[in-house]
Design a protein around this motif. Sequence first.
Motif, mmCIF file in Angstrom:
data_model
loop_
_atom_site.group_PDB
_atom_site.id
_atom_site.type_symbol
_atom_site.label_atom_id
_atom_site.label_comp_id
_atom_site.label_asym_id
_atom_site.label_seq_id
_atom_site.Cartn_x
_atom_site.Cartn_y
_atom_site.Cartn_z
ATOM 1 N N ARG A 1 6.175 2.319 -4.443
ATOM 2 C CA ARG A 1 5.698 1.549 -3.285
ATOM 3 C C ARG A 1 6.866 1.409 -2.311
ATOM 4 N NH1 ARG A 1 5.111 -3.721 -1.008
ATOM 5 N NH2 ARG A 1 3.002 -4.035 -0.141
ATOM 6 N N VAL B 1 -2.142 9.378 -0.898
ATOM 7 C CA VAL B 1 -1.230 8.280 -0.591
ATOM 8 C C VAL B 1 -2.016 7.161 0.079
ATOM 9 C CG1 VAL B 1 0.806 7.591 0.726
ATOM 10 C CG2 VAL B 1 0.730 9.837 -0.397
ATOM 11 N N GLU C 1 1.729 3.463 -0.915
ATOM 12 C CA GLU C 1 1.634 3.444 -2.377
ATOM 13 C C GLU C 1 1.356 4.869 -2.836
ATOM 14 O OE1 GLU C 1 -1.162 0.476 -3.615
ATOM 15 O OE2 GLU C 1 0.083 -1.187 -2.897
ATOM 16 N N LYS D 1 -0.083 3.146 -8.968
ATOM 17 C CA LYS D 1 0.984 3.663 -8.116
ATOM 18 C C LYS D 1 2.278 3.720 -8.922
ATOM 19 C CE LYS D 1 2.169 -0.911 -6.261
ATOM 20 N NZ LYS D 1 1.151 -1.691 -6.980
ATOM 21 N N ASN E 1 1.323 7.795 -6.038
ATOM 22 C CA ASN E 1 1.187 7.975 -7.492
ATOM 23 C C ASN E 1 1.546 9.406 -7.885
ATOM 24 O OD1 ASN E 1 0.556 6.921 -10.067
ATOM 25 N ND2 ASN E 1 -1.471 7.865 -10.011
#
Length: 369
Positions: free
Chosen positions: A253, A346, A338, A250, A340
Amino acid sequence: MKFECEKTLLASAIEGVSRAITNRSAIPVLEGVYLKAEGFNLTLTGYDMEMGITTTIECNVLVPGETVLEAKLLLSMVSRMPAGDVRIELTDEGQAIISGGVAEFEIPALNASDYPSLPVTGADNTMTIPTSMMRELIEKTIYAVSQDDKKPAHTGELFVIEPGSLTIVALDGYRLAIIQRDVECTRDIRIIIPAKTLQELLKILGGPEDPVKIDANRRYVVFTTNGYTIMSRLIEGDFLSYETVIPKEKRTRVVVDCRTFINVIERCSLIITERLKNPLRITFAEDKITVRCQTPLGKVVDEFPPVKLEGDPVEIGFNNRYLLDALRYSKCERMALEINGPLSPVKLLPEEGKDFIYLVLPVRFKNEG
């Protein structure tokens, strides 16, 4: 056949087993409830060739026997009888007389010998868990089951049963829900249970501490709880290897207050319709989360502060309903997202621990390549 039974008890049993009955069956007798009176008991069965529900209640059997009566009509009649006992009697002419107080109905009875027998499942004991856990496991995942019959395996929930552990997975190609609990299991088996079976099980479950006994093999699952037995065929096919789609890393956050986030999404969804399904454009930054949307109905901007954000700011597109479902069914006060990157699934989790894992696929904006 002739018996008398307390009205409320009988109506409740008819309603329970009727959950396995379809109103438009190709086999007319399957539109009815199978009734068998013997000893001091009445056994009721509903069956649609895929799922069967049975229960046994106490009654005063005057003449033992069996019959099949049209389910919807029978339930309407019994539930509207005056308080007290209801009597059901089968005549030699194949009619059923249903009476309570001074009210009396006469309806045709169907031939009990035409009613198909429920299969002998041969299912082995797998586990027994409390109703509260069974309810939570289903309610937190069933929303993500696919409604598309093109992939039959995804129209049910995957139960991964291992010694000491039960994992339940649901997915529809756009979102995924996983929940795992440590429980005593006597088997090591993976089965796919139809969503319809689990939805009907939810309606039949009793008090929070009532046990739910689960028996299973490669073809059938059997739930026994609250005086009912629910037998269901399993779905055959390959379920997605869900472990491989969960992001391991990730870049961002963010922790959000679920009620606040839900309220903002609901406001922004007022200009989204079934025909105008434009995505929400959500920007996660350290000081605020901004939600934007534009459709032919208009445009909207709303914002609220995150509880906490770690990592890079990011803008990402979401289907409003998929994000709302994840927030609502989590039943959490706070959730962690989280992320990325704008095109990566997600991951949504409780703020602390891993009570469940939800995934929601982002929506690619039209101006992106």
